[in-house]
Design an enzyme around this catalytic site. Structure first.
Site, PDB file in Angstrom:
ATOM      1  N   ASP A  48       0.823  -1.231   0.000  1.00 37.29           N
ATOM      2  CA  ASP A  48       0.000   0.000   0.000  1.00 37.29           C
ATOM      3  C   ASP A  48       0.846   1.267   0.000  1.00 37.29           C
ATOM      4  OD1 ASP A  48       0.717  -0.333   2.696  1.00 37.29           O
ATOM      5  OD2 ASP A  48      -1.214   0.376   3.459  1.00 37.29           O
ATOM      6  N   GLU A 207      -2.409   9.300  11.400  1.00 36.56           N
ATOM      7  CA  GLU A 207      -1.520   8.206  11.817  1.00 36.56           C
ATOM      8  C   GLU A 207      -0.059   8.516  11.470  1.00 36.56           C
ATOM      9  OE1 GLU A 207      -3.156   4.432  11.857  1.00 36.56           O
ATOM     10  OE2 GLU A 207      -1.244   3.385  11.954  1.00 36.56           O
ATOM     11  N   ASP A 219      -5.461   0.335   5.696  1.00 41.87           N
ATOM     12  CA  ASP A 219      -6.319   0.085   6.855  1.00 41.87           C
ATOM     13  C   ASP A 219      -7.489   1.058   6.906  1.00 41.87           C
ATOM     14  OD1 ASP A 219      -4.139  -1.511   7.267  1.00 41.87           O
ATOM     15  OD2 ASP A 219      -3.458  -0.498   9.094  1.00 41.87           O
TER      16      ASP A 219
HETATM   17  P1  ADP Z   1      -2.895  -2.235  15.261  1.00 38.57           P
HETATM   18  O1  ADP Z   1      -3.466  -1.132  14.461  1.00 38.57           O
HETATM   19  O2  ADP Z   1      -2.330  -3.349  14.428  1.00 38.57           O
HETATM   20  O3  ADP Z   1      -3.838  -2.765  16.301  1.00 38.57           O
HETATM   21  P2  ADP Z   1      -1.106  -0.144  16.050  1.00 38.57           P
HETATM   22  O4  ADP Z   1       0.165  -0.147  16.785  1.00 38.57           O
HETATM   23  O5  ADP Z   1      -1.142   0.419  14.685  1.00 38.57           O
HETATM   24  O6  ADP Z   1      -1.656  -1.636  16.067  1.00 38.57           O
HETATM   25  O7  ADP Z   1      -2.194   0.663  16.874  1.00 38.57           O
HETATM   26  C1  ADP Z   1      -2.423   0.367  18.234  1.00 38.57           C
HETATM   27  C2  ADP Z   1      -2.507   1.667  18.998  1.00 38.57           C
HETATM   28  O8  ADP Z   1      -3.695   2.408  18.616  1.00 38.57           O
HETATM   29  C3  ADP Z   1      -2.676   1.455  20.489  1.00 38.57           C
HETATM   30  O9  ADP Z   1      -1.412   1.263  21.114  1.00 38.57           O
HETATM   31  C4  ADP Z   1      -3.355   2.759  20.917  1.00 38.57           C
HETATM   32  O10 ADP Z   1      -2.399   3.805  21.008  1.00 38.57           O
HETATM   33  C5  ADP Z   1      -4.271   3.068  19.726  1.00 38.57           C
HETATM   34  N1  ADP Z   1      -5.609   2.490  19.950  1.00 38.57           N
HETATM   35  C6  ADP Z   1      -6.209   1.548  19.205  1.00 38.57           C
HETATM   36  N2  ADP Z   1      -7.419   1.225  19.703  1.00 38.57           N
HETATM   37  C7  ADP Z   1      -7.607   1.972  20.807  1.00 38.57           C
HETATM   38  C8  ADP Z   1      -8.649   2.082  21.800  1.00 38.57           C
HETATM   39  N3  ADP Z   1      -9.750   1.327  21.754  1.00 38.57           N
HETATM   40  N4  ADP Z   1      -8.457   2.971  22.812  1.00 38.57           N
HETATM   41  C9  ADP Z   1      -7.334   3.724  22.879  1.00 38.57           C
HETATM   42  N5  ADP Z   1      -6.318   3.656  21.988  1.00 38.57           N
HETATM   43  C10 ADP Z   1      -6.440   2.795  20.963  1.00 38.57           C
HETATM   44 MG    MG Z   2      -2.382   0.022  13.067  1.00 34.49          MG
END
Ligand code: ADP
Ligand code: MG
Length: 438
Positions: A48, A207, A219
């Site tokens: 992507d 992001e 995503d």
């Molecule tokens: P992935 O997208 O694969 O789950 P990432 O590292 O890209 O992993 O994103 C995870 C991060 O996004 C978490 O560490 C947090 O900072 C943020 N995040 C995702 N979902 C939540 C949520 N429900 N509440 C708070 N922060 C969130």
């Molecule tokens: Mg992610």
């Protein structure tokens, strides 16, 4: 069922949780609740950010955001998953600020405001920078009205999308906030695919520029633009999408997702490093992105141009480029099989994708390799790692009546290897970001 299973929340229960959290922390009613799904990518990995093709589906697992617009510039954010409330003002949200998880929510408001701002474009990005369209004459509903400002808001977040499992909890949070802001600020973007593409681009900027994660655009496009019962064929060169029917149950099949629970600390740096290698290789070949490399003889000619005998870095670059180019071709082949109603035949393409990610792109790990090989040894039609790699999830295409047997074989193998127990879910192509009724 053997092993630990992660079932998706019922939508009204998820909306209720977010609304209750809002009421208990802010002592008021939210304007509404919005939710957005995590995603799983069927094929087209690490393409992507190379102008390539990918093919995600939305998960039934969603992130729910109860939100209330404010008239001032204050932001107050709470999540069931995070201990403390984040409180700040909109002027604290800018590139370089260290906001922690709040970046994924507050950053979307910042990016929407940037995209509505008629300032000249800078730093446009192949994943579809919002401002890349703003200098021309955009069609109605393809960008926020100039001068539209998102001010402050209060938001409460509840989610059943696991963090860091390669299922995109980050885009689920961004996309839920994006459709919420679109609604409460009357941006007029959520009702059309063109408008949702603008919201997706704003989430990518949040992001990349506010959270500081150099991810591509798959995503957010999936979470905002996919359709239930369909995989989303996303062409990241021009941002166009096609909805490809994907109904496994009609073929007696199911998609088993295995969250390996493996987290590797080097992941962030490795992702940025892969991306930089690809961008440098494209530049050396005189291309905007590796999408232009093509396949077959064109690919061989490009690889020959990159070769420098005895140079280990050149050898690594060649393998990285080969992964990207062959992976894009595998997406085309996969979609052709889906279009022909031959979904049961996509397994070898999944297997080849995994081998390429493991050997050429070097983003797999022992847990992912074990999940994939045990799934196949127990009758999966195909299996591969999915998401960025270095941990996270694998997927296996299996006969519907073999789901539990294969999952328990994987759980047993993880136990025998001394790995953390995996978590399983079954993915049906589900609905994109939208408003819920709480
Ligand atoms: P992935 O997208 O694969 O789950 P990432 O590292 O890209 O992993 O994103 C995870 C991060 O996004 C978490 O560490 C947090 O900072 C943020 N995040 C995702 N979902 C939540 C949520 N429900 N509440 C708070 N922060 C969130
Ligand atoms: Mg992610």
């Amino acid at each position: 069922m053997t092993g630990e299973w992660l079932t998706a929340w019922d939508r009204s229960a998820g909306a209720h949780s977010a609304a209750e959290l809002f009421r208990s922390r802010f002592g008021a009613e939210p304007d509404g609740v919005w939710s957005a799904p995590g995603r799983v990518n069927l094929i087209g990995e690490h393409t992507d950010y190379n102008g390539g093709l990918c093919l995600p589906i939305d998960l039934p697992h969603r992130t729910y955001v109860a939100l209330r617009r404010r008239d001032d510039d204050v932001l107050r954010l709470v999540s069931e998953r995070e201990h403390a409330m984040w409180t700040g003002t909109t002027d604290q949200v800018h590139p370089g600020a260290h906001l922690g998880w709040a970046a994924y929510a507050a950053g979307v408001a910042w990016a929407v405001n940037e995209s509505a701002d008629p300032a000249p474009a800078t730093g446009a990005d192949a994943t579809g920078d919002v401002r890349a369209t703003s200098d021309t004459h955009p069609a109605p509903g393809t960008r926020p009205t100039p001068g539209t400002r998102v001010a402050g808001f209060d938001a409460a977040v509840a989610s059943c999308v696991p963090y860091g499992a390669g299922l995109s909890s980050s885009a689920a949070l961004e996309s839920a906030v994006a459709v919420a802001l679109d609604d409460v600020c009357d941006l007029g973007l959520g009702d059309s695919d063109a408008g949702r593409a603008v919201l997706a681009a704003a989430c990518v900027r949040a992001e990349n520029e506010i959270a500081g994660a150099p991810t591509g655009g798959m995503d957010q496009s999936s979470s905002l633009r996919a359709q239930p019962g369909h995989a989303l064929l996303l062409d990241t060169r021009d941002g166009t999408v096609r909805h490809v029917p994907f109904d496994l149950s009609a073929h007696g099949l199911a998609l088993l997702v295995i969250d390996t629970r493996a987290e590797h600390q080097l992941a962030d740096g490795q992702y940025a490093n892969r991306r930089a290698t690809c961008e440098a290789a494209a530049a050396r070949l005189g291309h905007a992105t590796l999408r232009e490399v093509g396949a077959g003889a064109e690919l061989e000619a490009a690889l020959a141009l990159l070769a420098e005998p005895g140079d280990a870095d050149a050898e690594t670059t060649i393998r990285r480029v080969r992964h990207v180019a062959t992976e894009i071709a595998r997406v085309e082949d996969f979609v052709a099989l889906l279009d022909a109603g031959r979904v049961a035949e996509v397994g070898p393409l999944m297997d080849a994708s995994h081998a390429s990610l493991r050997d050429d792109y070097e983003v797999s790990c022992a847990e992912l390799d074990l999940a994939v090989s045990v799934a196949r040894a127990n009758g999966a039609l195909g299996a591969r790692m999915t998401g960025g790699g270095f941990g996270g999830s694998a997927i296996a295409l299996v006969e519907a009546d073999g789901v539990e047997r294969i999952a328990s074989a994987i759980a047993d193998a993880f136990g025998a290897a001394g790995f953390t127990s995996p978590v399983f879910l079954v993915a049906d192509a589900s609905a994109p970001a939208d408003r819920d009724t709480a």
